[in-house]
Design an enzyme around this catalytic site. Structure first.
Site, PDB file in Angstrom:
ATOM      1  N   CYS A 211      -8.606  -6.051   2.334  1.00 30.72           N
ATOM      2  CA  CYS A 211      -8.701  -4.644   2.712  1.00 30.72           C
ATOM      3  C   CYS A 211     -10.131  -4.159   2.682  1.00 30.72           C
ATOM      4  O   CYS A 211     -10.492  -3.217   3.349  1.00 30.72           O
ATOM      5  CB  CYS A 211      -7.877  -3.798   1.740  1.00 30.72           C
ATOM      6  SG  CYS A 211      -6.384  -4.613   1.252  1.00 30.72           S
TER       7      CYS A 211
ATOM      8  N   GLN B  54       0.850 -10.013  -6.093  1.00 32.61           N
ATOM      9  CA  GLN B  54       0.315 -11.374  -6.185  1.00 32.61           C
ATOM     10  C   GLN B  54       1.104 -12.245  -7.165  1.00 32.61           C
ATOM     11  O   GLN B  54       1.101 -13.466  -7.038  1.00 32.61           O
ATOM     12  CB  GLN B  54      -1.164 -11.339  -6.610  1.00 32.61           C
ATOM     13  CG  GLN B  54      -2.058 -10.584  -5.654  1.00 32.61           C
ATOM     14  CD  GLN B  54      -2.351 -11.355  -4.378  1.00 32.61           C
ATOM     15  OE1 GLN B  54      -2.152 -12.569  -4.297  1.00 32.61           O
ATOM     16  NE2 GLN B  54      -2.827 -10.652  -3.365  1.00 32.61           N
TER      17      GLN B  54
ATOM     18  N   ASN C  84      -5.726  -9.581  -7.239  1.00 33.91           N
ATOM     19  CA  ASN C  84      -5.783 -10.202  -5.920  1.00 33.91           C
ATOM     20  C   ASN C  84      -7.102 -10.901  -5.648  1.00 33.91           C
ATOM     21  O   ASN C  84      -7.185 -11.776  -4.792  1.00 33.91           O
ATOM     22  CB  ASN C  84      -5.520  -9.152  -4.831  1.00 33.91           C
ATOM     23  CG  ASN C  84      -6.382  -7.935  -5.001  1.00 33.91           C
ATOM     24  OD1 ASN C  84      -6.319  -7.263  -6.029  1.00 33.91           O
ATOM     25  ND2 ASN C  84      -7.205  -7.649  -4.028  1.00 33.91           N
TER      26      ASN C  84
ATOM     27  N   THR D 236       0.856  -1.193   0.000  1.00 34.46           N
ATOM     28  CA  THR D 236       0.000   0.000   0.000  1.00 34.46           C
ATOM     29  C   THR D 236       0.885   1.234   0.000  1.00 34.46           C
ATOM     30  O   THR D 236       0.673   2.181  -0.769  1.00 34.46           O
ATOM     31  CB  THR D 236      -0.916   0.005   1.244  1.00 34.46           C
ATOM     32  OG1 THR D 236      -1.730  -1.164   1.207  1.00 34.46           O
ATOM     33  CG2 THR D 236      -1.800   1.243   1.290  1.00 34.46           C
TER      34      THR D 236
HETATM   35  N1  PLP Z   1      -1.706  -4.862  -3.966  1.00 31.09           N
HETATM   36  C1  PLP Z   1      -2.231  -6.082  -4.012  1.00 31.09           C
HETATM   37  C2  PLP Z   1      -2.456  -6.719  -5.338  1.00 31.09           C
HETATM   38  C3  PLP Z   1      -2.580  -6.768  -2.841  1.00 31.09           C
HETATM   39  O1  PLP Z   1      -3.119  -7.976  -2.925  1.00 31.09           O
HETATM   40  C4  PLP Z   1      -2.341  -6.134  -1.595  1.00 31.09           C
HETATM   41  C5  PLP Z   1      -2.704  -6.786  -0.352  1.00 31.09           C
HETATM   42  O2  PLP Z   1      -3.520  -7.652  -0.285  1.00 31.09           O
HETATM   43  C6  PLP Z   1      -1.782  -4.850  -1.597  1.00 31.09           C
HETATM   44  C7  PLP Z   1      -1.475  -4.248  -2.786  1.00 31.09           C
HETATM   45  C8  PLP Z   1      -1.520  -4.139  -0.311  1.00 31.09           C
HETATM   46  O3  PLP Z   1      -0.411  -4.708   0.311  1.00 31.09           O
HETATM   47  P1  PLP Z   1      -0.052  -4.431   1.834  1.00 31.09           P
HETATM   48  O4  PLP Z   1      -1.055  -5.189   2.638  1.00 31.09           O
HETATM   49  O5  PLP Z   1       1.335  -4.956   1.980  1.00 31.09           O
HETATM   50  O6  PLP Z   1      -0.119  -2.967   2.068  1.00 31.09           O
END
Ligand code: PLP
Length: 385
Positions: free
Chosen positions: A316, A170, A142, A59
């Site tokens: 999320c 992913q 994801n 993120t």
């Molecule tokens: N991008 C993708 C494709 C994700 O699947 C995720 C988390 O599930 C994120 C970004 C965010 O990652 P993080 O939880 O390390 O902030």
């Protein structure tokens, strides 16, 4: 998290308590451990250590790219001449900053995906304009596991001199990314998707590409991200990459076989189911299934009670009642999106567990469909009564 990563973390917690930026010997040991971790990650990804910026996760990495590029254009007049391209099926950690940038006056085009979740190349090319500054795309989705042909897309982007950011969260650990073979500018990764602890990730930046830091107040990470590094997280990330270097290929082959056997048992035993994404175009460990006429959140809870952790949208946004924007972008109705679950296979999942899920699911789906049918008959009488 593998036993080995857990052991390394436990040992490191005792061994390294210095701050990697401190000049004393404890600091130097911590710095060395941090750089070893960076080298392990670089080795796994086949990039240079100097290209890796540790972050708290993907993120932050995604926000760093989008805001770091946008910050070069400080006035409203400049912003209105800067264009970003993405899709409607991105992760929220890209969609939210993109919406924020659009509200600040930047130009944004969000292209669609087809019914299998893939980008249409003609639509994509048509979206690229002379003022396009950055394209940001998910490599593998994801929610559905659908994998885009990123190397092909990258060639189109580079030919126009546009920057390319790829959320590779992913995709990493699922297939050989071959990063040395195609042109990218920024790549985001999240440690916990690879067997590291949560709270660590990285942004990989192509050498020579300019990006303004978004956390200021320290010289860490070559001035690209201030703040004391998450040393234990980085050590866990490095150790997880070491393991993957040896085990990824075998592991993903096993997942593929188990995933196909789960789908086989679902669609042969349960009527009115639909798989989202084509088998050969999705990650080996992901299965997204629509159980028509089923409230996905009810099925999720029922599975949880049976000890099966599945998912609806992204983690999320779970808990939100919004239907998946990814499935909506693929043309699914609100009802279909709400009737969809994602099964993700990870290390340790075995034939027995998959067989158990295949046995439990038909019973739960039937029970929920029956109860929903009863409600459809009873509810109008009650509510109008
Ligand atoms: N991008 C993708 C494709 C994700 O699947 C995720 C988390 O599930 C994120 C970004 C965010 O990652 P993080 O939880 O390390 O902030």
């Amino acid at each position: 998290m593998s036993d080995r990563v857990q052991e390394i973390l436990a040992r490191s917690a005792r061994e390294f308590y210095g701050n990697p930026s401190s000049a004393h010997a404890d600091g130097a040991r911590a710095r060395a451990a941090l750089e070893t971790a960076r080298a392990q990650i670089a080795d796994f990804l086949q990039v240079a250590t100097s290209q890796i910026v540790f972050t708290s996760g993907a993120t932050e990495a995604n926000n760093l790219v989008l805001h770091g590029v946008a910050e070069h254009f400080s006035t409203k007049a400049k912003r209105s001449g800067v264009h970003f391209v993405t899709t409607r099926a991105e992760h929220p950690s890209v969609l939210a900053p993109i919406a924020h940038l659009e509200a600040q006056g930047f130009l944004v085009t969000q292209i669609g995906v087809n019914e299998n979740g893939c980008i249409d190349f003609a639509e994509f090319e048509a979206a690229l304009r002379p003022e396009t500054k950055l394209v940001t795309l998910l490599w593998a989705n994801n929610e559905t596991g659908v994998v885009q042909d990123l190397p092909k897309i990258a060639a189109l982007v580079r030919a126009r001199g546009i920057l390319l950011h790829v959320d590779a969260v992913q995709a990493a650990g699922k297939f050989d990314l071959k990063l040395e073979q195609w042109p990218w500018d920024f790549l985001s990764f999240s440690g916990h998707k690879l067997g590291a602890p949560t709270g660590i990730g990285c942004l990989v930046i192509r050498a020579g590409v300019e990006l303004l830091p978004q956390l200021r107040g320290g010289t860490q990470e070559r001035r690209r991200r201030a703040g004391t590094e998450n040393l234990l997280g980085a050590i866990g990330f490095g150790a997880a990459c070491e393991r993957l270097r040896q085990e990824q290929e075998v592991e993903t082959r096993i997942w593929y076989a188990l995933r196909e056997s789960l789908w086989q048992s679902i669609h042969t035993q349960i009527c009115d189911v639909r798989r989202n994404g084509l088998s050969h175009e999705t990650l080996s460990n992901t299965l997204s299934v629509t159980f028509l006429g089923v409230d996905g959140s009810v099925l999720l809870e029922a599975l949880d009670l049976e000890g099966v952790s599945a998912s609806s949208g992204s983690a999320c946004s779970s808990g939100s009642s919004e239907p998946s924007h990814v499935l909506r972008a693929m043309g699914r109705s609100v009802e279909e999106a709400r009737a969809t679950l994602r099964f993700s296979l990870g290390p340790g999942v075995d034939v027995k567990q998959i067989a158990q899920v295949g046995e439990i699911l038909p019973k739960l789906v039937m029970r929920i469909r029956n109860s929903m049918l009863c409600h459809q008959v009873v509810l109008p009488v009650v509510s109008h009564g």
